[in-house]
Design an enzyme around this catalytic site. Structure first.
Site, mmCIF file in Angstrom:
data_model
loop_
_atom_site.group_PDB
_atom_site.id
_atom_site.type_symbol
_atom_site.label_atom_id
_atom_site.label_comp_id
_atom_site.label_asym_id
_atom_site.label_seq_id
_atom_site.Cartn_x
_atom_site.Cartn_y
_atom_site.Cartn_z
ATOM 1 N N SER A 124 0.854 -1.183 0.000
ATOM 2 C CA SER A 124 0.000 0.000 0.000
ATOM 3 C C SER A 124 0.892 1.236 0.000
ATOM 4 O O SER A 124 1.986 1.217 0.565
ATOM 5 C CB SER A 124 -0.879 0.033 1.250
ATOM 6 O OG SER A 124 -1.445 1.319 1.427
ATOM 7 N N TYR A 137 -1.644 -0.672 10.252
ATOM 8 C CA TYR A 137 -1.736 -0.899 8.800
ATOM 9 C C TYR A 137 -0.479 -0.385 8.089
ATOM 10 O O TYR A 137 0.104 -1.079 7.248
ATOM 11 C CB TYR A 137 -2.992 -0.219 8.256
ATOM 12 C CG TYR A 137 -3.297 -0.560 6.817
ATOM 13 C CD1 TYR A 137 -3.872 -1.785 6.478
ATOM 14 C CD2 TYR A 137 -3.012 0.335 5.792
ATOM 15 C CE1 TYR A 137 -4.154 -2.107 5.150
ATOM 16 C CE2 TYR A 137 -3.292 0.027 4.469
ATOM 17 C CZ TYR A 137 -3.860 -1.187 4.149
ATOM 18 O OH TYR A 137 -4.139 -1.506 2.833
HETATM 19 P P1 NDP Z 1 -11.369 -6.626 0.487
HETATM 20 O O1 NDP Z 1 -11.709 -6.437 1.936
HETATM 21 O O2 NDP Z 1 -12.324 -6.162 -0.556
HETATM 22 O O3 NDP Z 1 -11.010 -8.150 0.213
HETATM 23 C C1 NDP Z 1 -10.141 -8.819 1.059
HETATM 24 C C2 NDP Z 1 -9.973 -10.238 0.551
HETATM 25 O O4 NDP Z 1 -9.102 -10.936 1.446
HETATM 26 C C3 NDP Z 1 -11.264 -11.017 0.490
HETATM 27 O O5 NDP Z 1 -11.251 -11.848 -0.657
HETATM 28 C C4 NDP Z 1 -11.231 -11.863 1.760
HETATM 29 O O6 NDP Z 1 -11.995 -13.032 1.525
HETATM 30 C C5 NDP Z 1 -9.740 -12.147 1.870
HETATM 31 N N1 NDP Z 1 -9.253 -12.455 3.211
HETATM 32 C C6 NDP Z 1 -9.405 -11.736 4.351
HETATM 33 N N2 NDP Z 1 -8.820 -12.365 5.379
HETATM 34 C C7 NDP Z 1 -8.264 -13.493 4.873
HETATM 35 C C8 NDP Z 1 -7.527 -14.568 5.437
HETATM 36 N N3 NDP Z 1 -7.223 -14.607 6.740
HETATM 37 N N4 NDP Z 1 -7.129 -15.586 4.623
HETATM 38 C C9 NDP Z 1 -7.437 -15.588 3.307
HETATM 39 N N5 NDP Z 1 -8.121 -14.593 2.721
HETATM 40 C C10 NDP Z 1 -8.545 -13.575 3.505
HETATM 41 O O7 NDP Z 1 -9.934 -5.902 0.321
HETATM 42 P P2 NDP Z 1 -9.262 -5.166 -0.936
HETATM 43 O O8 NDP Z 1 -9.561 -5.892 -2.177
HETATM 44 O O9 NDP Z 1 -9.550 -3.720 -0.836
HETATM 45 O O10 NDP Z 1 -7.706 -5.305 -0.540
HETATM 46 C C11 NDP Z 1 -6.876 -6.304 -1.093
HETATM 47 C C12 NDP Z 1 -5.433 -5.950 -0.750
HETATM 48 O O11 NDP Z 1 -5.103 -4.665 -1.284
HETATM 49 C C13 NDP Z 1 -5.145 -5.884 0.756
HETATM 50 O O12 NDP Z 1 -3.862 -6.401 1.016
HETATM 51 C C14 NDP Z 1 -5.173 -4.378 1.022
HETATM 52 O O13 NDP Z 1 -4.417 -4.021 2.151
HETATM 53 C C15 NDP Z 1 -4.560 -3.870 -0.254
HETATM 54 N N6 NDP Z 1 -4.840 -2.470 -0.533
HETATM 55 C C16 NDP Z 1 -6.135 -2.042 -0.664
HETATM 56 C C17 NDP Z 1 -6.377 -0.703 -0.915
HETATM 57 C C18 NDP Z 1 -7.749 -0.159 -1.064
HETATM 58 O O14 NDP Z 1 -7.888 1.068 -1.101
HETATM 59 N N7 NDP Z 1 -8.783 -0.998 -1.149
HETATM 60 C C19 NDP Z 1 -5.276 0.274 -1.032
HETATM 61 C C20 NDP Z 1 -3.977 -0.289 -0.886
HETATM 62 C C21 NDP Z 1 -3.781 -1.606 -0.643
HETATM 63 P P3 NDP Z 1 -12.657 -13.922 2.692
HETATM 64 O O15 NDP Z 1 -13.367 -12.987 3.601
HETATM 65 O O16 NDP Z 1 -13.523 -14.864 1.938
HETATM 66 O O17 NDP Z 1 -11.499 -14.621 3.354
#
Ligand code: NDP
Length: 233
Positions: A124, A137
């Site tokens: 990020s 974070y």
């Molecule tokens: P979402 O919350 O939309 O999705 C998160 C995903 O991670 C889901 O598919 C969830 O699925 C999965 N997940 C959560 N916990 C676990 C776990 N313990 N094991 C396996 N899977 C898990 O997040 P984003 O798509 O926004 O973010 C994705 C990545 O991008 C993250 O690393 C985030 O920090 C990073 N990011 C996001 C930004 C943003 O603005 N959105 C900006 C910068 C970075 P399930 O619940 O089914 O496990």
């Protein structure tokens, strides 16, 4: 690099799901890991990335399908609290998924990348910022940059490239409620030179290009994808 499967973590929705769709469109065999075990396309496996034995089991199962070519460590969580009262448990929860699980994912995929491969970690742009109420974070994402650099230097001889893709604000379930506030929208418009948050598809296009183009000299780097936000005065 062998033409094998790509594993994407946290792929049931948001950025991870967009990455899976983009890789699938480019003809890649994709395995999606998440706790719910769902995926827009390709193969889906249930796997909590904070559970080391579940990760080992999932990777071994995928390897039975054929060679593995890459891993996208995308699963992440965002929790925020004022630092003066930040619960240790909250700090550890964020670090465990966003940083420790990235290290574990890289370590556990390494023996499967026998012919070389690509590891893309999703960091990020908060990794280089001081963001109020975001200590855990920001620390976790700074760790992703450090993990990426160390592994890139250790594994270059194995023809494994490790790259950190660091997005700015991307509208997903992680922040949709926060971003929908008028005050936040107006602030973002003024701060992001491109004038809007990014889309999961934009991150997915970059990640897919890095994997498909397979540029051997590109490794260890953090690539920011933030509409110019991090560079803005
Ligand atoms: P979402 O919350 O939309 O999705 C998160 C995903 O991670 C889901 O598919 C969830 O699925 C999965 N997940 C959560 N916990 C676990 C776990 N313990 N094991 C396996 N899977 C898990 O997040 P984003 O798509 O926004 O973010 C994705 C990545 O991008 C993250 O690393 C985030 O920090 C990073 N990011 C996001 C930004 C943003 O603005 N959105 C900006 C910068 C970075 P399930 O619940 O089914 O496990």
């Amino acid at each position: 690099m062998p033409d094998g499967s790509i594993i994407v973590t946290g792929a049931s929705k948001g950025i991870g799901a967009a990455i899976v769709e983009a890789l699938h469109t480019r003809g890649k065999t994709v395995f999606s890991l998440s706790r719910s075990g769902t995926s827009p396309v390709g193969y889906a496996l249930q796997c909590d990335m904070t559970d080391e034995s579940a990760v080992q089991k999932a990777f071994a199962e995928i390897a039975q399908n054929g060679p593995i070519e890459g891993l996208v460590n995308n699963a992440g969580v965002h929790l925020g609290s004022p630092s003066k009262s930040l619960p240790t448990a909250e700090y550890e929860e964020v670090m465990t998924l966003n940083a420790t699980a990235v290290m574990v994912g890289c370590r556990e995929v390494y023996p499967h990348l026998t012919g070389g491969g690509s590891i893309i970690n999703i960091g990020s742009f908060f990794d280089r910022m001081g963001v109020p109420n975001n200590l855990a974070y920001c620390a976790s994402k700074a760790a992703v940059g450090a993990i990426t650099r160390c592994l890139a230097t250790e594994w270059a001889a194995d023809k494994i490239r490790v790259i950190n893709v660091a997005p700015g604000y991307i509208e997903t379930d992680l922040n949709r409620e926060h971003l929908s506030r008028d005050k936040v929208r107006t602030w973002l418009k003024s701060r992001i030179p491109v004038g809007r948050p990014g889309t999961p598809e934009e991150v997915a296009r970059l990640v897919t290009a890095l994997i498909v183009e397979d540029i051997p000299f590109l490794t260890g780097e953090t690539i920011y994808l933030d509409g110019g936000h991090g560079a803005n005065h």
